[in-house]
Design a protein around this motif. Structure first.
Motif, PDB file in Angstrom:
ATOM      1  N   THR A   4      52.602  -6.513  39.039  1.00 10.62           N
ATOM      2  CA  THR A   4      52.371  -5.718  40.245  1.00 10.62           C
ATOM      3  C   THR A   4      52.676  -4.251  39.990  1.00 10.62           C
ATOM      4  N   LEU A   7      49.861  -2.689  37.810  1.00  5.55           N
ATOM      5  CA  LEU A   7      48.629  -2.378  38.524  1.00  5.55           C
ATOM      6  C   LEU A   7      48.725  -1.090  39.323  1.00  5.55           C
ATOM      7  N   LEU A  50      41.585  -2.598  43.323  1.00  9.01           N
ATOM      8  CA  LEU A  50      42.651  -3.475  42.843  1.00  9.01           C
ATOM      9  C   LEU A  50      43.056  -4.499  43.884  1.00  9.01           C
ATOM     10  N   ASN A  51      42.822  -4.194  45.164  1.00 13.44           N
ATOM     11  CA  ASN A  51      43.116  -5.154  46.229  1.00 13.44           C
ATOM     12  C   ASN A  51      41.927  -6.072  46.540  1.00 13.44           C
ATOM     13  N   SER A  86      42.644  -9.376  41.730  1.00 17.72           N
ATOM     14  CA  SER A  86      43.985  -9.519  41.170  1.00 17.72           C
ATOM     15  C   SER A  86      44.094 -10.791  40.324  1.00 17.72           C
TER      16      SER A  86
END
Length: 247
Positions: A4, A7, A50-51, A86
């Motif tokens: 996390t 990223l 990224l989400n 992800s």
């Protein structure tokens, strides 16, 4: 925790889009039998990508083959696309669509595309079960359709096929018809005629006959040219786990 943090690290986030483009391209290639000149362009901020929230994506390719269906040229543009980015980046799951998305489609189908598609196992299995009721003498007789072949003319489609009665009698036929979009997801046969010994005989029973398309399809442009069909419209793409609504 480490992933996390990685990223959200600015250096990684700046290249999120460039990483997703080949990932999507690889996903598309895994879903089709073949495609040439595949181009993918993802548009959005790093945090959105990224989400898994993709504001806009464009895909283009040539000579696409999918389950026997052939398309010479295809362009797709979609908005507000949800992907499991992800999970895919972590390698925990293949990239997949999470929600239905309507896309704008532009495609070119050649005469060869259509005739190769007619030989696809899915089409052949449907033809083997399909029957058309046609007048024969003073009664209506069910015919099976076999060996269809399509020729694309300016503004019209020439269809040649064999119609076979339940007794096994084969009757070769040629039908010439225009196609017209109606209500955005229906096709109509326009001025259909039988072609017999060089004569064109009108078939009133087939005139304005509606062909209902999937509710997720919308026709904005349908143009019949010599040797090809040009189509523009909308198509809803559904995730594998989500069934399309009944037609």
């Amino acid at each position: 925790m480490f992933f996390t943090w990685f990223l959200t690290w600015p250096a990684f986030a700046q290249i999120a889009g460039s990483l997703l483009n080949p990932l999507v391209a690889a996903w598309i290639r895994s879903e089709v039998q073949s495609v040439d000149n595949l181009q993918v362009q993802i548009t959005g901020s790093d945090s959105q990508i990224l989400n898994g929230q993709i504001p806009q994506a464009q895909v283009a390719g040539d000579n696409l083959s999918y389950q026997g269906f052939q398309i010479s040229q295809l362009q797709i543009r979609g908005q507000d696309i949800r992907l499991n980015v992800s999970e895919a980046v972590q390698g925990r799951s293949p990239l997949r669509l999470l929600a239905p998305v309507p896309v704008q489609v532009s495609l070119r189908l050649t005469e060869d595309d259509l005739n190769r598609t007619l030989q696809a196992p899915l089409i052949q299995s449907q033809l083997a079960q399909a029957q058309v009721q046609l007048p024969f003498g003073d009664q209506s007789v069910p015919f099976l359709i076999s060996q269809p072949n399509v020729t694309l003319e300016e503004g019209r489609v020439r269809i040649q096929a064999n119609l076979t009665t339940p007794e096994g009698t084969a009757v070769p036929i040629t039908v010439l018809t225009g196609l017209q979009a109606q209500n955005q997801n229906q096709l109509l046969l326009v001025n259909p005629v039988w072609v017999s010994e060089g004569q064109e005989i009108p078939v009133p029973g087939l005139a304005d006959f509606p062909i209902q398309l999937d509710p997720g399809v919308r026709i904005d442009r349908l143009e019949l040219q010599a040797g090809q069909i040009l189509y523009e419209g909308m198509l809803t793409i559904y995730p594998e786990a989500v069934a399309a609504p009944p037609g």
